[in-house]
Design an enzyme around this catalytic site. Structure first.
Site, PDB file in Angstrom:
ATOM      1  CE  LYS A 112      -3.460  -2.863   0.713  1.00 56.98           C
ATOM      2  NZ  LYS A 112      -5.069  -2.825  -0.180  1.00 56.98           N
TER       3      LYS A 112
HETATM    4  C1  PLP Z   1      -0.664  -7.274   2.067  1.00 57.74           C
HETATM    5  C2  PLP Z   1      -2.347  -7.683   1.347  1.00 57.74           C
HETATM    6  N1  PLP Z   1      -1.754  -8.430   0.553  1.00 57.74           N
HETATM    7  C3  PLP Z   1      -3.030  -8.922  -0.746  1.00 57.74           C
HETATM    8  C4  PLP Z   1      -4.234  -7.701  -0.746  1.00 57.74           C
HETATM    9  C5  PLP Z   1      -5.231  -7.638  -1.470  1.00 57.74           C
HETATM   10  O1  PLP Z   1      -5.423  -6.846  -2.337  1.00 57.74           O
HETATM   11  P1  PLP Z   1      -6.396  -5.985  -2.959  1.00 57.74           P
HETATM   12  O2  PLP Z   1      -7.265  -5.793  -1.720  1.00 57.74           O
HETATM   13  O3  PLP Z   1      -5.601  -5.331  -3.814  1.00 57.74           O
HETATM   14  O4  PLP Z   1      -6.801  -7.285  -3.932  1.00 57.74           O
HETATM   15  C6  PLP Z   1      -4.250  -6.727   0.592  1.00 57.74           C
HETATM   16  C7  PLP Z   1      -5.510  -5.855   0.898  1.00 57.74           C
HETATM   17  O5  PLP Z   1      -5.830  -5.395   0.087  1.00 57.74           O
HETATM   18  C8  PLP Z   1      -2.863  -6.498   1.165  1.00 57.74           C
HETATM   19  O6  PLP Z   1      -3.080  -6.104   2.992  1.00 57.74           O
HETATM   20  N1  LIG Z   2      -6.248  -5.111   1.848  1.00 61.12           N
HETATM   21  C1  LIG Z   2      -6.516  -4.088   2.405  1.00 61.12           C
HETATM   22  C2  LIG Z   2      -8.357  -3.473   2.342  1.00 61.12           C
HETATM   23  C3  LIG Z   2      -8.582  -2.069   1.927  1.00 61.12           C
HETATM   24  O1  LIG Z   2      -8.289  -2.204   0.510  1.00 61.12           O
HETATM   25  P1  LIG Z   2      -7.617  -1.297  -1.153  1.00 61.12           P
HETATM   26  O2  LIG Z   2      -7.324  -1.675  -1.820  1.00 61.12           O
HETATM   27  O3  LIG Z   2      -9.551  -0.620  -1.631  1.00 61.12           O
HETATM   28  O4  LIG Z   2      -7.647   0.227   0.184  1.00 61.12           O
HETATM   29  C4  LIG Z   2      -6.315  -3.004   3.613  1.00 61.12           C
HETATM   30  O5  LIG Z   2      -4.853  -3.667   4.262  1.00 61.12           O
HETATM   31  O6  LIG Z   2      -6.827  -2.064   4.430  1.00 61.12           O
END
Ligand code: PLP
Ligand SMILES: N[C@@H](CCOP(=O)(O)O)C(=O)O
Length: 462
Positions: A112
Site C-alpha cells: 500500500k
Molecule cells: C498484504 C496484502 N496482500 C494482499 C491484499 C489484497 O490486495 P487487493 O485488495 O488490492 O486485492 C491486501 C489488501 O488489500 C493486503 O494488505
Molecule cells: N487489504 C486492504 C483492504 C482495503 O483495500 P484498498 O486497496 O481498497 O485500500 C487493507 O489492508 O486495508
C-alpha cells in the site's frame, strides 16, 4: 484525461477532480475514459531506468498536464525516497522462471505504501493550491490504514479517519495505526468486519451532509490515483524481465482487487502479459465467480491472511465494467442483484474474464504449508498473503518458461501469528519500529453503524 463512472450517472471529471471526489456521486468508481497505450519502443526505453523515472513516464498521461512536469517529478522522487531499497520494489529470483516482486520496502511494510506515499503528496499539492481542507475516511483490513496514515499524517490540509475491524487485524497492523498520536489522525475500531467498514465509508460518500460542506476524500483503491501508482510496478517488473520482447505473467494475492486491477490495466496499456493469476484466501468470491460463476456473498471468514478477509471486492466493479463492454446499466443491474441475492455474470462477460484471468483459492492449512515449503526451497520467509500467491503461481504454471512474477504484498513481521504457526520464531521488525509494541495507543471502538461513525467524525475533526 477524463475519468468516467462505472455506473454511468455521474459527470466525467479531470484527474484532480476524480482524485478529490473519490467515489462517484452515483456510487460508481472512476476509470479513465480511455487508457494510455505504450508502444514497444516506449516500453523498451523504460528498461534500466530508475523506478522514479518509470513512474513519471507511466503516470504522466493519467495526470494529463494538470501538474507541471517538474512538480510531478519532485513529488514522485520524494515519494520513492521513503523506500528502504534502492530499487524501490526489487525483484528476487526464486527459480529459473519464478520471481518475487517485493513491494514491502516502504514505511509501513506493505504494498500500500507504493501508492499511498504518493497519494498523500498529491492531495497536499492539490488542496494547498485550492486553499481547501479535507476529511479522509478509509476502511482497512490492516494495511491500507497504516499506509494512509503514514502518507497523510503530515498533511496540514487533512484530517484522517481510518476504520478497522475490531480485533480482526494483526497486533503490528493495529499498532502501526493506533500509535500515531498526531492531532489529525483518528482510528476507529468497528464492531464488525472489513465489509462493514467499507460499506460505512461508501455510505458516507453517498451522503456527506454530516461534514457541513468539507470535502470527503478517499484513500482506498476507490481512488483512481491508487490504481495509477500501482500500474507502475507491473510495468517496471515486466520490462526488467524482458518485456516488451517477451511475455511475463503475474500472480497477485487478491481481495479488494485494486492490486490486480492495476496489473490488468498495465496489460491493457501494452505490457505483454501472458497470465494474470488471482490468488485468494478462504474468502474466495473472486475465485468462485471465475470458476463457478458464483457471484454471491458468503459469511466473511477470519483467516491467517487477515488483510484479504474481504467479501465485497470494491474494484471488481471496475473489471465488470470492462467485462460488460462498459455497459454501465448492466453493471448497475448486476451489482444491485448481488446486494440482494446470489448473482451470476452473463455468459459473454464471464468468458472475457476467464480468457484473461486464472484463479486459485488457498486455505489456512495450505498457507502454513507454503510458508514452510517456500522457506525450505528458497530461503525466503513469506508473509501469509504472499504465500497464497506463491501457491497459486505454482498451480497456474510457474515453470512454463514465461517469467512468473508473484507479488510479495507484505513483510512477514506484520503477521507473527501465521509465521509462528508455520513453525518459525517470527520475523524482526525494522529498527525504526523496534519499540512499536510498547508505544501508547489511541483508538475509539464504535458499533458498525453509519450514524455512529459519522457523528464521531463530525465532532472530532479539527
Ligand atoms: C498484504 C496484502 N496482500 C494482499 C491484499 C489484497 O490486495 P487487493 O485488495 O488490492 O486485492 C491486501 C489488501 O488489500 C493486503 O494488505
Ligand atoms: N487489504 C486492504 C483492504 C482495503 O483495500 P484498498 O486497496 O481498497 O485500500 C487493507 O489492508 O486495508
Amino acid at each position: 484525461m477524463r475519468y468516467i463512472s462505472t455506473r454511468g450517472e455521474a459527470p466525467a471529471l479531470n484527474f484532480e477532480q476524480a482524485m478529490l471526489t473519490g467515489l462517484a456521486p452515483d456510487g460508481g468508481l472512476y476509470v479513465p475514459e480511455t487508457l494510455p497505450h505504450f508502444s514497444r519502443e516506449e516500453l523498451a526505453a523504460m528498461a534500466g531506468q530508475p523506478y522514479s523515472e518509470i513512474a513519471f513516464r507511466v503516470m504522466k498521461p493519467f495526470v494529463g498536464g494538470e501538474i507541471e512536469d517538474d512538480t510531478l517529478r519532485r513529488i514522485i522522487d520524494d515519494t520513492y525516497a521513503t523506500f528502504k531499497h534502492e530499487a524501490v520494489v526489487p525483484l528476487k529470483q526464486l527459480s529459473h522462471d519464478h520471481w518475487l516482486l517485493e513491494l514491502f520496502h516502504g514505511p509501513t511494510l506493505a504494498f500500500k505504501d507504493v501508492a499511498l506515499q504518493l497519494l498523500g503528496r498529491l492531495l497536499d499539492h492539490f488542496l494547498a493550491e485550492r486553499g481547501e481542507k479535507g476529511v479522509i475516511m478509509g476502511a482497512t483490513s490492516g494495511d491500507t490504514g497504516s499506509a494512509a496514515i503514514e502518507g497523510c499524517r503530515h498533511c496540514d490540509h487533512l484530517d484522517i479517519f481510518i476504520l478497522h475491524p475490531y480485533q480482526r487485524v494483526s497486533e503490528v497492523q493495529r499498532r502501526q495505526m493506533t500509535t500515531v498520536l498526531a492531532d489529525n489522525v483518528h482510528n476507529i475500531a468497528i464492531e464488525g468486519n472489513f465489509d462493514d467498514a467499507q460499506a460505512i465509508v461508501k455510505a458516507s460518500f453517498a451522503d456527506q451532509a454530516f461534514l457541513d460542506g468539507t470535502r470527503l476524500i478517499a484513500v482506498n483503491s476507490i481512488n483512481w490515483a491508487r490504481i495509477m501508482a500501482q500500474i507502475v510496478y507491473y510495468i517496471a517488473a515486466g520490462v526488467a524481465l524482458g518485456a516488451p520482447y517477451r511475455e511475463v505473467s503475474f500472480t497477485v494475492p487478491s481481495a479488494n482487487f485494486g492490486n490486480l486491477y492495476a496489473g490488468y490495466s498495465a496489460a491493457q496499456m501494452g505490457l505483454p502479459v501472458k497470465q494474470l493469476v488471482i490468488a485468494t484466501n478462504a474468502n474466495d468470491i473472486l475465485h468462485r465467480t471465475l470458476a463457478d460463476n458464483d457471484f454471491s456473498k458468503r459469511e466473511l471468514l477470519a483467516t491467517l491472511a487477515p488483510s484479504m478477509d474481504i467479501v465485497v471486492s470494491s474494484n471488481f466493479e471496475r473489471l465488470l465494467f470492462d467485462a460488460y463492454a462498459r455497459d454501465s446499466d448492466a453493471v448497475r443491474d448486476l451489482l444491485a442483484r448481488f446486494q440482494q441475492q446470489p448473482a451470476a455474470l452473463a455468459e459473454a462477460p464471464l468468458e472475457r474474464l476467464r480468457a484473461r484471468f486464472a484463479s486459485h483459492r488457498v486455505d489456512d492449512d495450505t498457507i502454513l504449508e507454503v510458508i514452510r515449503e517456500a522457506y525450505q526451497r528458497t530461503g525466503e520467509l513469506l508473509d501469509p498473503h504472499t504465500a497464497t500467491g506463491y501457491r497459486a503461481a505454482e498451480v497456474a504454471g510457474a515453470g512454463d518458461g514465461t517469467p512468473m512474477i508473484t507479488l510479495a504484498t507484505a513483510h512477514p513481521a506484520k503477521f507473527e501469528d501465521a509465521v509462528v504457526k508455520a513453525g518459525f520464531e517470527g520475523a524482526a521488525l525494522p529498527d525504526s519500529m523496534s519499540d512499536l509494541l510498547s508505544r501508547e495507543e489511541r483508538y475509539e471502538v464504535l458499533p458498525a453503524e453509519v450514524s455512529a461513525v459519522q457523528a464521531f467524525v463530525a465532532r472530532t475533526r479539527r
